[in-house]
Design a protein around this motif. Structure first.
Motif, short mmCIF file in Angstrom:
data_model
loop_
_atom_site.label_atom_id
_atom_site.label_comp_id
_atom_site.label_asym_id
_atom_site.label_seq_id
_atom_site.Cartn_x
_atom_site.Cartn_y
_atom_site.Cartn_z
N GLN A 14 53.59 -84.33 12.15
CA GLN A 14 52.34 -84.97 12.78
C GLN A 14 52.15 -86.33 12.53
OE1 GLN A 14 50.11 -81.71 10.55
NE2 GLN A 14 48.95 -81.85 12.51
N HIS A 34 50.95 -72.14 9.00
CA HIS A 34 50.33 -73.05 9.83
C HIS A 34 51.33 -74.46 9.69
CE1 HIS A 34 47.06 -75.49 12.06
NE2 HIS A 34 48.04 -76.46 11.67
N GLU A 35 51.38 -74.96 8.44
CA GLU A 35 52.28 -76.17 8.39
C GLU A 35 53.53 -75.92 8.55
OE1 GLU A 35 50.70 -78.75 8.48
OE2 GLU A 35 48.62 -77.87 7.90
N HIS A 41 54.68 -75.87 12.02
CA HIS A 41 54.58 -77.21 12.58
C HIS A 41 56.18 -77.81 12.48
CE1 HIS A 41 50.82 -79.13 13.63
NE2 HIS A 41 50.29 -78.58 12.47
N CYS A 88 43.49 -78.04 13.69
CA CYS A 88 44.83 -78.65 13.34
C CYS A 88 44.22 -80.22 13.64
CB CYS A 88 46.03 -78.36 14.26
SG CYS A 88 47.26 -79.30 14.08
N LEU A 89 45.05 -81.05 12.65
CA LEU A 89 44.53 -82.80 12.90
C LEU A 89 45.04 -83.15 14.37
CD1 LEU A 89 45.48 -84.00 9.31
CD2 LEU A 89 43.15 -83.90 10.27
ZN LIG Z 1 48.31 -78.24 12.25
#
Ligand SMILES: [Zn+2]
Length: 172
Positions: A47, A130-131, A134, A88-89
């Motif tokens: 990210q 979630h992380e 990624h 999510c960012l």
């Molecule tokens: Zn995320």
């Protein structure tokens, strides 16, 4: 470090392991600062454009705890699933109900390169899943059915066109 947003192809790459190095430790520090600046609960290295298996998480519990994870992996997951509203960012303003394993055991190396384990349930469990997704190039919308995903992406495009740019940079 800049926040990488959907649909940047960097977000869909599978990351290789991070080295146990001072550089990794200092990148984790910088990622932690960005996590607080952007008001997220978690941030994974892709990210911010770094294709390495690194994650920072702080779910703002009391007592507050910042997790810096190097090369995390899920060692065990419960059969029980739980649904929660995720954001999510990298997909500003979008939220959707995602089903995750209620409990997980995650093994990782901390910033001192020592092996650690988290046994957790509920929000932290979902946040870890979630992380870690990624790091494998998987976004939370990829956990939706095809129909729900196309609806979510339509909603996302609409949200992006409606909100002023300053708003788009903030986590909902
Ligand atoms: Zn995320």
């Amino acid at each position: 470090m800049e926040l990488i947003k959907y649909p940047d192809p960097v977000l869909f790459q599978k990351c290789p392991d991070a080295e146990m190095s001072d550089e990794t430790a200092s990148l984790l520090n910088e990622m932690s600062q960005k996590l607080y600046e952007w008001e997220g609960a978690g941030l994974a290295a892709p990210q911010v454009g770094i294709l390495k298996r690194m994650v920072v998480i702080d779910i703002r519990e009391t007592p507050q705890r910042l997790y810096k994870l190097i090369n995390p992996r899920i060692n065990w997951k419960s059969e029980e699933m739980v649904e929660s509203n995720e954001g999510c960012l990298s997909l500003p303003l979008l939220r959707d109900k995602i089903s995750r394993h209620e409990s997980v055991v995650v093994e990782y190396f901390d910033e001192n390169f020592e092996k650690q384990e988290i046994h957790t349930t509920g929000f932290l469990s979902c946040c870890l899943q979630h992380e870690l997704d990624h790091l494998n190039g998987i976004l939370f919308i990829n956990r939706l059915s095809k129909l729900k995903r196309s609806r979510a992406l339509r909603r996302f495009k609409k949200l992006q066109s409606e909100k002023p740019i300053e708003e788009q940079n903030k986590n909902p």
